[in-house]
Every structure is written in C-alpha cells, then in structure tokens.
Write an enzyme that holds these catalytic residues in place. Structure first.
Site, mmCIF file in Angstrom:
data_model
loop_
_atom_site.group_PDB
_atom_site.id
_atom_site.type_symbol
_atom_site.label_atom_id
_atom_site.label_comp_id
_atom_site.label_asym_id
_atom_site.label_seq_id
_atom_site.Cartn_x
_atom_site.Cartn_y
_atom_site.Cartn_z
ATOM 1 N N CYS A 1 -3.507 4.978 7.896
ATOM 2 C CA CYS A 1 -3.627 4.594 9.294
ATOM 3 C C CYS A 1 -2.430 5.056 10.103
ATOM 4 O O CYS A 1 -2.528 5.320 11.281
ATOM 5 C CB CYS A 1 -3.732 3.074 9.417
ATOM 6 S SG CYS A 1 -4.430 2.316 7.983
ATOM 7 N N ASN B 1 0.806 -1.224 0.000
ATOM 8 C CA ASN B 1 0.000 0.000 0.000
ATOM 9 C C ASN B 1 0.838 1.273 0.000
ATOM 10 O O ASN B 1 0.359 2.322 -0.394
ATOM 11 C CB ASN B 1 -0.945 0.020 1.204
ATOM 12 C CG ASN B 1 -0.277 -0.411 2.483
ATOM 13 O OD1 ASN B 1 0.287 -1.507 2.566
ATOM 14 N ND2 ASN B 1 -0.312 0.442 3.473
ATOM 15 N N THR C 1 -25.885 -9.837 10.815
ATOM 16 C CA THR C 1 -26.831 -9.500 9.742
ATOM 17 C C THR C 1 -26.077 -8.839 8.596
ATOM 18 O O THR C 1 -25.260 -7.939 8.811
ATOM 19 C CB THR C 1 -27.920 -8.541 10.284
ATOM 20 O OG1 THR C 1 -28.547 -9.194 11.384
ATOM 21 C CG2 THR C 1 -28.940 -8.198 9.215
ATOM 22 N N SER D 1 -11.162 -5.202 -0.229
ATOM 23 C CA SER D 1 -11.924 -4.140 0.427
ATOM 24 C C SER D 1 -12.619 -3.289 -0.630
ATOM 25 O O SER D 1 -11.978 -2.842 -1.596
ATOM 26 C CB SER D 1 -10.967 -3.281 1.255
ATOM 27 O OG SER D 1 -11.669 -2.247 1.885
ATOM 28 N N ALA D 2 -13.928 -3.042 -0.425
ATOM 29 C CA ALA D 2 -14.703 -2.332 -1.453
ATOM 30 C C ALA D 2 -14.262 -0.883 -1.628
ATOM 31 O O ALA D 2 -14.269 -0.363 -2.744
ATOM 32 C CB ALA D 2 -16.189 -2.373 -1.081
ATOM 33 N N HIS D 3 -13.834 -0.233 -0.527
ATOM 34 C CA HIS D 3 -13.588 1.209 -0.650
ATOM 35 C C HIS D 3 -12.301 1.561 -1.388
ATOM 36 O O HIS D 3 -12.028 2.721 -1.643
ATOM 37 C CB HIS D 3 -13.659 1.900 0.725
ATOM 38 C CG HIS D 3 -12.472 1.718 1.612
ATOM 39 N ND1 HIS D 3 -11.484 2.669 1.729
ATOM 40 C CD2 HIS D 3 -12.115 0.711 2.451
ATOM 41 C CE1 HIS D 3 -10.572 2.260 2.614
ATOM 42 N NE2 HIS D 3 -10.936 1.074 3.057
ATOM 43 N N GLN E 1 -4.997 -3.648 -1.972
ATOM 44 C CA GLN E 1 -4.554 -2.630 -2.934
ATOM 45 C C GLN E 1 -4.549 -3.178 -4.360
ATOM 46 O O GLN E 1 -4.908 -2.476 -5.306
ATOM 47 C CB GLN E 1 -3.141 -2.140 -2.591
ATOM 48 C CG GLN E 1 -3.059 -1.362 -1.294
ATOM 49 C CD GLN E 1 -3.742 0.005 -1.368
ATOM 50 O OE1 GLN E 1 -3.856 0.614 -2.433
ATOM 51 N NE2 GLN E 1 -4.211 0.500 -0.237
HETATM 52 N N1 PLP Z 1 -4.581 -4.155 3.690
HETATM 53 C C1 PLP Z 1 -4.036 -3.196 2.916
HETATM 54 C C2 PLP Z 1 -2.884 -3.538 2.036
HETATM 55 C C3 PLP Z 1 -4.572 -1.898 2.926
HETATM 56 O O1 PLP Z 1 -4.026 -0.956 2.157
HETATM 57 C C4 PLP Z 1 -5.664 -1.622 3.777
HETATM 58 C C5 PLP Z 1 -6.222 -0.253 3.866
HETATM 59 O O2 PLP Z 1 -5.507 0.731 3.692
HETATM 60 C C6 PLP Z 1 -6.197 -2.673 4.543
HETATM 61 C C7 PLP Z 1 -5.633 -3.918 4.481
HETATM 62 C C8 PLP Z 1 -7.391 -2.453 5.428
HETATM 63 O O3 PLP Z 1 -8.570 -2.418 4.670
HETATM 64 P P1 PLP Z 1 -9.922 -1.823 5.323
HETATM 65 O O4 PLP Z 1 -9.772 -0.330 5.291
HETATM 66 O O5 PLP Z 1 -11.021 -2.303 4.424
HETATM 67 O O6 PLP Z 1 -10.025 -2.374 6.686
#
Ligand code: PLP
Length: 391
Positions: free
Chosen positions: A330, A155, A241, A203-205, A183
């Site tokens: 993060c 990432n 749910t 991850s959808a976002h 990613q």
């Molecule tokens: N793994 C990687 C490589 C990511 O870049 C991220 C989010 O930045 C995650 C896991 C975590 O995903 P989520 O935000 O859906 O918890």
C-alpha cells in the site's frame, strides 16, 4: 547468468489462490447462487456453505463458530475493532493503545478517531527489532483505556510480538485486546483461547484464498458496536449480502494452510535463514531489518543496502524476473520512508535502501539460489554509480 522468469517473492503483499480453494469456490459463482437470506430451500445450500466455512475458520483458531464474522477484508476487520470498541465503550473511556508500526488499516483508523471522535491514542514505541516492551504497555494503561490493538506480526519486518503476554496483561487489567493477525495467520499456529485474544483480524488473500474476504474474530461476551449497518446478515452484526464464494474460499484456505503448517513452517524458516545468511555474507554493509530468527515470521526477510535506492533495486530485480517489495504494497509508490523502518531507528538513507523479500508455498531452493546470484551483482553495480557509496 540466465534469467529465471517469474520468481515471485512478495507473498506478504498477496498470495495466489490455491487451485483446490478455487475449485470449491467456483460453484458459488454459478449454479449455487441463492441469496442466503431467502427462505426457499434453494438458498439452504448457500447458508450451509457459509456455516461450513465458519466452522473451518473457528476450528483453525480454536474459536467457537459464533465468534467468527466474515468481512470484506482485513482492513474492514481492523476498522470494526477500533470503531466498534470506541462506539460501545465511550462512556467508560476514550483511550486506545496501539503501536507505531501497525499497518495503515489501524494507524489511519486511529488517526480518524482522534480527529473526529475525541479518541486519545497512545502509539507505543518499539525497540530496534520492532518489539514492544510490556513495561511500556502497562505504564500506558489508564482507567480510561478501553482497547489495546497490537499486531501479531509486522508486514514489513516480520517481527512477532509477545502476544500471549500482551493478552494476559490486558485480561488482568480488564482491557479488550485486538490483534491484527493478517500476516501471522498464514505462518503461525494461532489459538485465540490460550493467547487471551478478544478480537482478531484475518485476510484470505494472504493465505492462498481470494482477495476481498476477511474474518473478524470477536470473543463471545466481548461487546462491540456494529461497523457495517444495513441488513440483518451475520446474526445482525455485519450487514451486506454475503460474499459466499469468498467465504467458502476463506474456509478452505485456512483449513489447508493450517494442515500444511507442520511442513511449511520449517521449510520456509530454512529458506529464510539461507537467504539471510547468504545476503549478509555476500553483500558488504548489508543490514537485516527486524527481529532475530526466532521472533520473525518464517517467510520474511527485510534488508537495507546503503548507497542504493530501494525502488531502483526493485526495477533491476524485476528486469531479472524477480518480484519483491520495498515495504508494504500500500505504501510502495510513495516516496515517504517506511514508518516501520523509521520506528526501529533506521536513518532515511537506510530506509530508502530497503528491500523486503517474502517467501511462500511456491518458493524453492532454486529461487533463493537465483536471488543470491543476482542481488549482490545488482547492489554492487548500483553502488558504483552512487555518489553516496564510498568504500
Ligand atoms: N493488516 C496487515 C498487517 C496487512 O499486512 C494487510 C495487508 O497488507 C492488512 C491489514 C489489510 O488487509 P486487506 O488487504 O485484506 O485489507
């Protein structure tokens, strides 16, 4: 120079939900609200929507629909892979192999398992481009190894690991292979069968879907303990749910992302390469962090500018309308140097002077021109003020 408003260049942190995706999600907040677990016919629409989304995700990954489980996030899927494998296979072994550059969703989970569950974890080193060495992986395997968890692509620096070779090695040695593709899935074609992947997190976002929805791919036949305990949803494998709107959004987002890949991938690679060449040519002592272009995510760039604080750069860029990052969302806000940049051999100073620019569907040539006009001037001004810069 004119300031362009809202030049968003942090697509690795998150992406906007695609309006078409939002449109298919919307009815599931209002008129189609039935609980999929209820038996009356009103709820059958909710059930059907989830199964359609499961089919869309499976088709995008060359998986079977029954191998797809919806989760609340990529983080939850990563937790499931590690905790579920140790829970199931503890009597066979307690050794997990991962890398020193994983997302904290893996690193903090493996740390937790070491502390509380007696897991033994090997953190493979990476070379200066962020790549693991297959020889290191093979040498680390013991008869107690139950899981290898290596991210598809990083990432922060965008390095793409040799996933096919890792999958084949794990299959040969009878060890489960999980990959965090949070990613990668928005940028690359992923075929779980041809890559010998047993488990995968999405991850959808990160792919123009909603926040708060993820996918855990679990190959049929690979046995795992559950992670979420409670009701019998997801065939008894993942309680709670269902977030129907989110799930429908995930299905729609991955389908569209996959359909757009043939045009988006080369377009983003061209933008990326123009940005990399432009920055390296116009800013003295600029350093590109991570892999060469062919082993790098199409949308990722990561630079170090010694003599400049990354956080200061971000604020200066922000004042010019540009949103970028120093590392993973993060960990930004923390003063610790990035564990990824330290693992590829950067000094503290280089790591603190890092800038991640990640592009996406709405990034244009004009945006890249604007960065190439703005950034050299900002770096030069900050360096002039810095006691660390003496050229
Ligand atoms: N793994 C990687 C490589 C990511 O870049 C991220 C989010 O930045 C995650 C896991 C975590 O995903 P989520 O935000 O859906 O918890």
């Amino acid at each position: 120079m004119q300031t362009i408003k809202n030049v968003y260049l942090d697509y690795a942190a998150t992406t906007p939900t695609d309006p078409e995706v939002l449109e298919v999600m919307t009815p599931f907040f209002t008129e189609i609200f039935g609980n999929p677990s209820s038996i009356y016919s009103f709820s059958s629409k909710s059930r059907a929507a989830i199964e359609k989304a499961r089919g869309q995700v499976a088709a995008a990954l060359n998986a079977l629909p029954e191998e797809i489980y919806f989760t609340s996030s990529g983080t939850e899927a990563d937790n499931w892979a590690l905790k579920g494998t140790l829970g199931k296979l503890r009597s066979r072994g307690n050794h997990i192999i991962t890398t020193s550059i994983e997302h904290h969703a893996i690193l903090h989970t493996s740390g937790f398992l070491e502390k509380t569950e007696g897991a033994k974890v090997t953190y493979l080193p990476v070379d200066e481009e962020g790549l693991i060495r297959l020889d290191d992986l093979e040498a680390a395997m013991t008869d107690k190894t139950i899981l290898v968890s290596i991210m598809f692509a990083n990432n922060e620096i965008g390095t793409i690991q040799p996933v096919k070779a890792i999958g084949e090695l794990c299959r040969k040695r009878g060890v489960l292979f999980h990959t965090d593709a949070v990613q990668a899935a928005a940028q690359l074609d992923i075929d779980v069968r041809s890559l010998s992947i047993d488990m995968m997190s999405l991850s959808a976002h990160k792919m123009y879907g909603p926040k708060g929805t993820g996918v855990f791919y679990l190959r049929k036949g690979a046995a795992l303990e559950n992670y979420m305990h409670g009701g019998g949803q997801e065939k008894g494998r993942r309680a709670s749910t269902e977030n129907i709107a989110g799930i429908v959004g995930m299905g729609s987002a991955i389908e569209k992302t996959k359909a757009l890949l043939p045009q988006e991938k080369p377009r983003l690679c061209a933008l990326r390469d123009r940005l990399i060449d432009g920055v390296l040519n116009s800013i003295p002592k600029a350093k590109l962090n991570g892999a060469k272009k062919n082993q790098r995510l199409p949308n990722n760039t990561n630079f170090s500018f010694i003599g400049v604080e990354g956080e200061t750069l971000l604020l200066d860029l922000d004042s010019r309308g540009i949103s970028a990052s120093t590392g993973s969302a993060c960990s930004s806000g923390s003063l610790d140097p990035s564990h990824v940049l330290m693992a590829i051999g950067l000094t503290h100073e280089q790591s603190h002077g890092s800038l991640r620019i990640t592009m996406g569907r709405h990034t244009t040539d004009e945006h890249i021109d604007y960065v190439l006009e703005t950034l050299p001037e900002i770096v030069a001004r900050r360096r002039k003020m810095s006691p660390l810069w003496e050229v």
